[in-house]
Design a protein around this motif. Structure first.
Motif, mmCIF file in Angstrom:
data_model
loop_
_atom_site.group_PDB
_atom_site.id
_atom_site.type_symbol
_atom_site.label_atom_id
_atom_site.label_comp_id
_atom_site.label_asym_id
_atom_site.label_seq_id
_atom_site.Cartn_x
_atom_site.Cartn_y
_atom_site.Cartn_z
ATOM 1 N N THR A 28 -5.377 -10.144 -2.304
ATOM 2 C CA THR A 28 -5.291 -10.511 -0.679
ATOM 3 C C THR A 28 -3.729 -11.007 -0.400
ATOM 4 O OG1 THR A 28 -7.548 -11.052 -0.788
ATOM 5 C CG2 THR A 28 -6.284 -11.594 1.192
ATOM 6 N N ILE A 29 -3.188 -11.800 -1.255
ATOM 7 C CA ILE A 29 -1.999 -12.153 -1.026
ATOM 8 C C ILE A 29 -1.008 -11.003 -1.083
ATOM 9 C CG2 ILE A 29 -0.019 -13.467 -1.871
ATOM 10 C CD1 ILE A 29 -2.143 -15.585 -2.777
ATOM 11 N N ASN A 32 -1.234 -9.004 1.971
ATOM 12 C CA ASN A 32 -0.747 -9.944 3.151
ATOM 13 C C ASN A 32 0.506 -9.858 3.368
ATOM 14 O OD1 ASN A 32 -0.848 -11.443 5.590
ATOM 15 N ND2 ASN A 32 -1.004 -13.127 4.446
ATOM 16 N N ARG A 36 2.933 -7.970 5.919
ATOM 17 C CA ARG A 36 3.664 -8.882 7.008
ATOM 18 C C ARG A 36 5.372 -8.378 6.586
ATOM 19 N NH1 ARG A 36 3.636 -13.411 9.622
ATOM 20 N NH2 ARG A 36 1.498 -13.842 8.705
ATOM 21 N N GLY A 42 1.252 -8.858 10.971
ATOM 22 C CA GLY A 42 0.645 -10.036 10.480
ATOM 23 C C GLY A 42 -0.600 -10.125 10.789
ATOM 24 N N MET A 43 -1.644 -10.415 9.929
ATOM 25 C CA MET A 43 -3.099 -10.354 10.275
ATOM 26 C C MET A 43 -3.666 -11.957 9.986
ATOM 27 S SD MET A 43 -4.256 -7.072 8.791
ATOM 28 C CE MET A 43 -5.980 -6.927 9.376
ATOM 29 N N GLU A 45 -6.704 -13.022 10.085
ATOM 30 C CA GLU A 45 -7.819 -13.082 9.180
ATOM 31 C C GLU A 45 -7.405 -12.984 7.581
ATOM 32 O OE1 GLU A 45 -6.922 -10.967 11.650
ATOM 33 O OE2 GLU A 45 -7.853 -9.088 11.571
ATOM 34 N N LEU A 46 -6.304 -12.436 7.311
ATOM 35 C CA LEU A 46 -5.734 -12.191 5.843
ATOM 36 C C LEU A 46 -5.382 -13.535 5.340
ATOM 37 C CD1 LEU A 46 -4.431 -8.693 5.255
ATOM 38 C CD2 LEU A 46 -6.758 -9.623 4.251
ATOM 39 N N GLU A 47 -4.619 -14.191 6.224
ATOM 40 C CA GLU A 47 -4.168 -15.601 5.892
ATOM 41 C C GLU A 47 -5.209 -16.589 5.735
ATOM 42 O OE1 GLU A 47 -0.914 -16.954 8.392
ATOM 43 O OE2 GLU A 47 -0.089 -15.269 8.727
ATOM 44 N N GLN A 50 -7.056 -15.897 2.445
ATOM 45 C CA GLN A 50 -6.346 -16.362 1.553
ATOM 46 C C GLN A 50 -6.674 -17.886 1.250
ATOM 47 O OE1 GLN A 50 -2.033 -14.453 2.356
ATOM 48 N NE2 GLN A 50 -2.015 -16.321 1.415
#
Length: 171
Positions: A28-29, A32, A36, A42-43, A45-47, A50
């Motif tokens: 996921t990181i 992301n 980015r 930038g999302m 929901e992904l942040e 994490q």
């Protein structure tokens, strides 16, 4: 000490399950960061995912790390002590530091989870993750498991003090 073995098995199982989340967290990181910095996308929901996965790993592994004595120790004398001295230090640390701290966090985190559940709390961000109460429940359960593991360690340490020659693992 059947209860001690049960708590130890539970801590180990939950810890192993939490550790399995780490590869997903790293993926996921990675996604992301690529989105980015390579695609300038930038999302939220992904942040948030994490943060949630990191919380799952930490909360699931806290009790297991304590059980395996893999936590950070501040006590520089601990390594120089004999088995009974370490057991006494553990008893005092558990009674006066860990249990009050973990108990306070456990009670309050369940209240926070319950409040979040009643609100059906989600992310304040429009594209954020729904059901924020789930991660708050994971945190409450993690602190509760740490509290139980503290009781397990306390009982094992008391056994060393009460019955000389008996190791901290109960043998």
């Amino acid at each position: 000490m059947h209860v001690v073995e049960l708590v130890d098995r539970l801590s180990r199982s939950v810890g192993l399950a939490g550790a399995l989340v780490q590869p997903l967290l790293m993926l996921t990181i990675l996604v992301n960061v690529l989105l980015r910095y390579v695609f300038n996308l930038g999302m939220i929901e992904l942040e948030e995912l994490q943060w949630h996965m990191n919380a799952v790993v930490v909360m699931c592994c806290l009790a297991w790390a304590y059980q395996r004595d893999m936590h950070v120790r501040v006590d520089a004398l601990h390594g120089r002590m004999g088995e009974r001295g370490r057991a006494l230090a553990e008893v005092l640390g558990v009674l006066f530091l860990l249990l009050p701290f973990a108990g306070f966090l456990t009670l309050n985190s369940w209240k926070i989870f319950e409040y979040s559940w009643r609100l059906k709390e989600g992310s304040p961000m429009p594209s954020g993750l729904p059901a924020r109460y789930i991660i708050k429940g994971v945190m409450a359960a993690g602190f509760a498991l740490l509290f139980l593991q503290g009781l397990s360690v306390l009982l094992k340490s008391l056994a060393v003090l009460i019955r000389p020659g008996r190791s901290a693992d109960g043998r």
